[in-house]
Design an enzyme around this catalytic site. Structure first.
Site, PDB file in Angstrom:
ATOM      1  N   ASP A  88      39.380  33.817  31.230  1.00 54.44           N
ATOM      2  CA  ASP A  88      39.369  32.624  32.072  1.00 54.44           C
ATOM      3  C   ASP A  88      38.773  32.951  33.433  1.00 54.44           C
ATOM      4  O   ASP A  88      38.753  34.115  33.860  1.00 54.44           O
ATOM      5  CB  ASP A  88      40.773  32.032  32.218  1.00 54.44           C
ATOM      6  CG  ASP A  88      41.739  32.934  32.979  1.00 54.44           C
ATOM      7  OD1 ASP A  88      41.701  34.170  32.766  1.00 54.44           O
ATOM      8  OD2 ASP A  88      42.544  32.423  33.785  1.00 54.44           O
ATOM      9  N   GLU A 152      44.936  34.444  33.390  1.00 58.20           N
ATOM     10  CA  GLU A 152      45.142  35.336  34.527  1.00 58.20           C
ATOM     11  C   GLU A 152      44.927  34.619  35.844  1.00 58.20           C
ATOM     12  O   GLU A 152      45.657  34.842  36.819  1.00 58.20           O
ATOM     13  CB  GLU A 152      44.190  36.535  34.421  1.00 58.20           C
ATOM     14  CG  GLU A 152      44.543  37.696  35.363  1.00 58.20           C
ATOM     15  CD  GLU A 152      43.945  37.587  36.758  1.00 58.20           C
ATOM     16  OE1 GLU A 152      44.352  38.355  37.646  1.00 58.20           O
ATOM     17  OE2 GLU A 152      43.050  36.723  36.972  1.00 58.20           O
TER      18      GLU A 152
END
Length: 454
Positions: A88, A152
């Site tokens: 991500d 994250e």
């Protein structure tokens, strides 16, 4: 190992093109409209692991975005390296400041410009290509496991449950992470620690509706003004954080450690020129490198309220908002700092506004010992490809899951990042040097070689 270098040189164009394809996927975990893009990216990572030589690669569903797990088990008696990374990326805003499309990667002056180029697609993908290199040259000396998550950038809210439920699956001898930076290609370094994080959002409310600033201005407190004053009071004239108890648990760096940090080359004028500022700012009594490595900080990440559209609207707003983050150093605890910060904001809030503050996410600081087998293997690997020993430094960023990994899996973490502080992480025009990308792919196999020889 000449065979590694020859293989990597032969396939370098493909290695680059595969990364560019990954960068084209707008895997922004913070935005719900990118949910399908997140899954598409996870599937792409899974496929890349299989193509690189993983025995298996699969998606594990979570309450949020899927986790990608892959492995190549050569011999159960050999040491196992668990590679962590994240697919991500941060939102690309503000879009108008990008020189090119954030998800339309371009190469300019030997650098890849795209969101996620360095943080962390470019860096975790080095490990995928290193795996391929070792598999295809029949030189893989360890077992490798991959844990590539998709949350994250929003605090890894579902990773803890996955780790706790899959301890046997994640069983390893060391965790290797490339989500950090080094000083430069001329002065390689290894992060020996990352800071913790406490990230909150604040909402201040004044009147029960937006008001005409001519009719009511001067008679009713403006929430934006009040919030700005409250935030400004969080630092004193020495840029020291004023929250009572904020520094109570800070482990002060020793003189020996500060002396070691001072050995890292630093040109203040180049630093200022790169950032476009005339003067640096920070806590009195500490150097720039110390402020960004061994000291805790409090930063305003965003503030808004009222009318921000085109043209003018004379409004006295009902609400104002801010996002505030604190970076934490060893022995500080994120939940304690969060409580101190929120309690302090409530205490200093005047009675003509109401305030609501809540946690977004947090994480603990982490330090890795330089006498561990993992650190020694990383240092030897960098020396093998850079021709010089790396300098141990403390990173300023945060990887919230580090303390979780050590607690649940009992493993030490090695940070072997190949990015640069100037790579515009979380900013417009994020970039990653091609030289760093290829150097990472070249160096990582040496880590496995030296760790297997421990």
């Amino acid at each position: 190992m000449q065979v590694w270098k020859e293989y990597q040189e032969q396939h370098k164009d493909r290695f680059l093109n595969e990364l560019l394809d990954l960068l084209r996927i707008p895997s922004v975990s913070a935005r719900s409209e990118h949910k399908e893009d997140m899954r598409k990216c996870a599937e792409a990572v899974r496929s890349s692991l299989l193509q690189a030589g993983a025995d298996k690669a699969e998606l594990h569903e979570t309450a949020g975005h899927p986790i990608v797990y892959g492995e190549r088990i050569t011999d159960p008696s050999k040491p196992t390296v668990l590679v962590y990374g994240h697919y991500d990326v941060q939102p690309a805003d503000p879009l108008n400041l990008w020189h090119s499309g954030p998800f339309e990667p371009v190469i300019k002056d030997g650098k890849i410009y795209a969101r996620g180029a360095c943080d962390d697609k470019g860096q975790f993908y080095m490990h995928v290509k290193a795996l391929e290199t070792m598999v295809q040259t029949n030189t893989l000396p360890t077992n490798i496991k991959f844990l590539i998550e998709g949350e994250e950038e929003v605090g890894s809210p579902n990773l803890a449950n996955f780790v706790k439920a899959n301890k046997e699956l994640l069983k390893a001898d060391v965790i290797l992470i490339s989500d950090t930076a080094m000083i430069s290609m001329d002065t390689p370094s290894i992060d020996i620690g990352v800071r913790g994080l406490s990230y909150i959002e604040v909402e201040v409310t004044g009147p029960n509706r937006d008001l005409h600033s001519g009719v009511y201005g001067g008679a009713v407190a403006n929430p934006i003004t009040i919030l700005a004053k409250m935030i400004a009071s969080l630092h004193d004239e020495n840029n020291h954080i004023t929250i009572p108890g904020f520094y109570d648990d800070v482990v002060e760096a020793t003189e020996a450690e500060r002396k070691l940090m001072a050995e890292a080359p630093f040109n203040e004028q180049e630093y200022k020129d790169d950032l476009g500022v005339k003067t640096l700012w920070g806590e009195k009594g500490f150097t720039t490198n110390e402020r960004t490595g061994i000291r805790p900080t409090l930063e305003l990440n965003g503030i808004w309220g009222g009318y921000t559209g085109e043209g003018a609207k004379t409004v006295l707003p009902s609400k104002a908002f801010a996002k505030i983050s604190c970076r934490l150093v060893p022995n500080q605890q994120s939940d304690k700092i969060t409580k101190l910060l929120i309690d302090h904001l409530n205490k200093i809030a005047p009675d003509y506004i109401t305030i609501k503050a809540e946690l977004h996410h947090g994480g603990e600081p982490y330090m890795t010992p330089i006498d561990s087998d993992g650190y020694k293997a990383a240092a030897r690997a960098i020396e093998a490809t850079f021709g010089k020993s790396p300098i141990p430094v403390r990173g300023g960023g945060s990887i919230p899951i580090c303390a979780l990994f050590e607690k649940e899996l009992g493993l030490k973490i090695v940070f072997m990042g190949f990015g640069l502080d100037s790579d515009n992480l979380h900013s417009p025009n994020e970039k990653y040097d091609l030289a760093n990308y290829y150097k990472g792919i070249e160096t990582i196999p040496y880590f496995h070689k030296f760790f297997a020889e421990k």
